[in-house]
Design an enzyme around this catalytic site. Structure first.
Site, PDB file in Angstrom:
ATOM      1  N   LYS A 131       0.827  -1.206   0.000  1.00 43.41           N
ATOM      2  CA  LYS A 131       0.000   0.000   0.000  1.00 43.41           C
ATOM      3  C   LYS A 131       0.865   1.261   0.000  1.00 43.41           C
ATOM      4  O   LYS A 131       0.674   2.162  -0.813  1.00 43.41           O
ATOM      5  CB  LYS A 131      -0.916   0.005   1.239  1.00 43.41           C
ATOM      6  CG  LYS A 131      -1.760  -1.239   1.439  1.00 43.41           C
ATOM      7  CD  LYS A 131      -2.782  -1.451   0.367  1.00 43.41           C
ATOM      8  CE  LYS A 131      -3.780  -2.557   0.733  1.00 43.41           C
ATOM      9  NZ  LYS A 131      -3.171  -3.880   0.909  1.00 43.41           N
ATOM     10  N   ARG A 182     -10.459  -6.470 -12.851  1.00 44.50           N
ATOM     11  CA  ARG A 182     -11.244  -7.159 -11.830  1.00 44.50           C
ATOM     12  C   ARG A 182     -12.433  -6.268 -11.488  1.00 44.50           C
ATOM     13  O   ARG A 182     -12.282  -5.263 -10.808  1.00 44.50           O
ATOM     14  CB  ARG A 182     -10.355  -7.472 -10.633  1.00 44.50           C
ATOM     15  CG  ARG A 182      -9.195  -8.412 -11.009  1.00 44.50           C
ATOM     16  CD  ARG A 182      -8.072  -8.386 -10.014  1.00 44.50           C
ATOM     17  NE  ARG A 182      -7.482  -7.074  -9.888  1.00 44.50           N
ATOM     18  CZ  ARG A 182      -6.563  -6.753  -8.976  1.00 44.50           C
ATOM     19  NH1 ARG A 182      -6.149  -7.653  -8.121  1.00 44.50           N
ATOM     20  NH2 ARG A 182      -6.078  -5.535  -8.921  1.00 44.50           N
ATOM     21  N   ASN A 230       2.052  -4.426  -5.817  1.00 47.47           N
ATOM     22  CA  ASN A 230       2.090  -5.763  -5.218  1.00 47.47           C
ATOM     23  C   ASN A 230       3.410  -6.457  -5.528  1.00 47.47           C
ATOM     24  O   ASN A 230       3.772  -6.629  -6.699  1.00 47.47           O
ATOM     25  CB  ASN A 230       0.924  -6.599  -5.743  1.00 47.47           C
ATOM     26  CG  ASN A 230      -0.418  -6.038  -5.307  1.00 47.47           C
ATOM     27  OD1 ASN A 230      -0.909  -6.361  -4.242  1.00 47.47           O
ATOM     28  ND2 ASN A 230      -0.996  -5.165  -6.131  1.00 47.47           N
ATOM     29  N   ARG A 234      -5.159  -5.210 -12.918  1.00 46.21           N
ATOM     30  CA  ARG A 234      -3.874  -5.778 -12.485  1.00 46.21           C
ATOM     31  C   ARG A 234      -2.923  -5.734 -13.677  1.00 46.21           C
ATOM     32  O   ARG A 234      -3.122  -6.405 -14.692  1.00 46.21           O
ATOM     33  CB  ARG A 234      -4.066  -7.205 -11.994  1.00 46.21           C
ATOM     34  CG  ARG A 234      -2.771  -8.000 -11.783  1.00 46.21           C
ATOM     35  CD  ARG A 234      -1.766  -7.347 -10.833  1.00 46.21           C
ATOM     36  NE  ARG A 234      -2.284  -7.033  -9.534  1.00 46.21           N
ATOM     37  CZ  ARG A 234      -2.354  -7.893  -8.520  1.00 46.21           C
ATOM     38  NH1 ARG A 234      -1.938  -9.147  -8.694  1.00 46.21           N
ATOM     39  NH2 ARG A 234      -2.828  -7.503  -7.356  1.00 46.21           N
ATOM     40  N   ASP A 258      -1.608  -2.215  -9.385  1.00 44.03           N
ATOM     41  CA  ASP A 258      -3.060  -2.080  -9.426  1.00 44.03           C
ATOM     42  C   ASP A 258      -3.390  -0.666  -9.886  1.00 44.03           C
ATOM     43  O   ASP A 258      -2.915   0.317  -9.302  1.00 44.03           O
ATOM     44  CB  ASP A 258      -3.674  -2.350  -8.054  1.00 44.03           C
ATOM     45  CG  ASP A 258      -3.640  -3.830  -7.688  1.00 44.03           C
ATOM     46  OD1 ASP A 258      -3.328  -4.653  -8.575  1.00 44.03           O
ATOM     47  OD2 ASP A 258      -3.928  -4.157  -6.531  1.00 44.03           O
ATOM     48  N   GLU A 308      -1.912   0.442  -5.876  1.00 45.09           N
ATOM     49  CA  GLU A 308      -1.069  -0.455  -5.077  1.00 45.09           C
ATOM     50  C   GLU A 308       0.099  -0.952  -5.928  1.00 45.09           C
ATOM     51  O   GLU A 308       0.017  -0.980  -7.153  1.00 45.09           O
ATOM     52  CB  GLU A 308      -1.865  -1.661  -4.543  1.00 45.09           C
ATOM     53  CG  GLU A 308      -2.888  -1.322  -3.485  1.00 45.09           C
ATOM     54  CD  GLU A 308      -3.501  -2.562  -2.829  1.00 45.09           C
ATOM     55  OE1 GLU A 308      -2.919  -3.665  -2.964  1.00 45.09           O
ATOM     56  OE2 GLU A 308      -4.557  -2.425  -2.187  1.00 45.09           O
ATOM     57  N   ARG A 346     -15.347  -3.491  -4.120  1.00 49.49           N
ATOM     58  CA  ARG A 346     -14.051  -4.162  -4.303  1.00 49.49           C
ATOM     59  C   ARG A 346     -14.072  -5.032  -5.551  1.00 49.49           C
ATOM     60  O   ARG A 346     -14.985  -5.818  -5.762  1.00 49.49           O
ATOM     61  CB  ARG A 346     -13.714  -5.019  -3.086  1.00 49.49           C
ATOM     62  CG  ARG A 346     -13.674  -4.251  -1.783  1.00 49.49           C
ATOM     63  CD  ARG A 346     -13.551  -5.185  -0.595  1.00 49.49           C
ATOM     64  NE  ARG A 346     -14.711  -6.071  -0.483  1.00 49.49           N
ATOM     65  CZ  ARG A 346     -14.804  -7.062   0.398  1.00 49.49           C
ATOM     66  NH1 ARG A 346     -13.816  -7.301   1.229  1.00 49.49           N
ATOM     67  NH2 ARG A 346     -15.886  -7.810   0.440  1.00 49.49           N
ATOM     68  N   LYS A 367      -8.610   1.770   4.065  1.00 50.16           N
ATOM     69  CA  LYS A 367      -8.133   0.387   4.074  1.00 50.16           C
ATOM     70  C   LYS A 367      -6.908   0.229   4.973  1.00 50.16           C
ATOM     71  O   LYS A 367      -6.127   1.173   5.160  1.00 50.16           O
ATOM     72  CB  LYS A 367      -7.808  -0.093   2.661  1.00 50.16           C
ATOM     73  CG  LYS A 367      -6.824   0.749   1.870  1.00 50.16           C
ATOM     74  CD  LYS A 367      -6.738   0.227   0.436  1.00 50.16           C
ATOM     75  CE  LYS A 367      -5.879   1.093  -0.454  1.00 50.16           C
ATOM     76  NZ  LYS A 367      -5.848   0.598  -1.842  1.00 50.16           N
TER      77      LYS A 367
END
Length: 321
Positions: free
Chosen positions: A124, A224, A282, A209, A272, A280, A232, A159
């Site tokens: 994050k 997504r 990842n 993604r 993301d 984000e 979400r 979050k």
């Protein structure tokens, strides 16, 4: 090559969608010896990092998918490459694992992603290094600041900093419904630091993604898309995964960040992106390999194993000089 995967228990793999399985299958297809171990199998004794590691043989069956030789206690430096694929939570046990892998590196192991780089890039918080590409973001444990941020932007996502799969994510609209309760819960009454981000309406078209391998973007992304009134898009939260060609904006973000992250030792990254904004970075165990392959035919696992082979050979040559 001898390739060892540090992963969660193999018995829990869903082979139809698991990216680590796709990596193992591609490595085995090329004739590499595939091994596996869990974080709890690692040991530091006498200054040497070893683990109980098992050779894995893939059966081709979707359910009963592997056979394992008896595990042997071996130094991690004996492998040509170690692929770190343990899922979060990124707790202290995870951190201890990165320390052990970093010691193994000093003994000659080649680990991807680099343990220190994983540790240095909270998934994050890492976006704070690339604020030109992010929506308005606040990181704090202060209820006063979080309330002020919501008052300014009106529609906000809150979050935790250590979650995965969409866990613990809340949206608070302009009416402020449950704002105080959400802040109190996520921050544990001011004891935990959390993130707030201005809501991005483009989420309705998907949380994209964007996979970056060896500093280069995969030409397809997985959108997504939230379902059933959810905010979400995470697949773990019921999002629908739709593969799409990478957009101009997504490519620009990936090409700006990719070389920087690769230079830091992050061979595989999942960015993301919602709309025009990075949300984000990842680095622990990015997924979506199989969804992209199944829908587009682009073999992400092959691109990844190519990068592992190239980087492992490069490091081996440097070590021999």
């Amino acid at each position: 090559m001898k390739i060892a995967f540090l992963a969660d228990p193999l018995s829990g793999f869903k082979t139809y969608k698991d990216s680590t399985f796709a990596m193992m299958r591609e490595a085995a297809r090329r004739g590499h010896a595939v091994h596996a171990f869990e974080q709890r199998d690692m040991v530091l004794e006498g200054g040497v990092v070893s683990a109980k590691v098992a050779r894995i043989h893939l059966t081709g069956d979707a359910d009963d998918w592997y056979r394992a030789d008896p595990a042997e206690d071996v130094s991690l430096s004996t492998f040509d490459a170690i692929i770190e694929r343990k899922d979060p939570p990124f707790d202290m046990e995870y951190v201890y694992g990165t320390y052990l892998l970093e010691l193994a590196e000093r003994q000659g192991a080649r680990v991807f992603n680099r343990p220190s780089a994983i540790r240095d890039h909270n998934e994050k918080l890492a976006i704070g290094q690339f604020s030109d590409y992010t929506s308005p973001t606040l990181v704090t444990s202060s209820e006063e600041r979080l309330r002020a941020f919501h008052a300014k932007h009106g529609d906000v996502i809150f979050k935790p900093l250590d979650g995965m799969g969409g866990a613990g994510i809340f949206r608070v609209k302009s009416d402020g419904l449950n704002l105080g309760s959400i802040i109190e819960t996520l921050t544990a009454n001011g004891r935990h630091t959390i993130m707030a981000q201005k809501f991005i309406p483009a989420i309705e078209k998907g949380d994209k993604r964007v996979l970056v391998i060896g500093g280069k973007p995969v030409p397809f992304v997985l959108a997504r898309i939230p379902q059933g009134g959810e905010v979400r898009g995470n697949l773990a939260a019921g999002g629908l995964g739709v593969a799409q060609p990478i957009s101009e904006r997504e490519r620009a973000i990936a090409e700006a960040l990719g070389p920087v992250l690769a230079e830091r030792g992050l061979l595989l990254v999942g960015l993301d992106v919602i709309g025009d904004f990075l949300t984000e970075v990842n680095v622990t165990s990015p997924t979506c390999f199989q969804e992209i392959f199944d829908q587009t035919g682009f073999d992400v696992a092959a691109m990844f194993i190519d990068a592992v082979e190239q980087e492992a050979n490069k490091q081996a040559q440097q070590a021999s000089k």
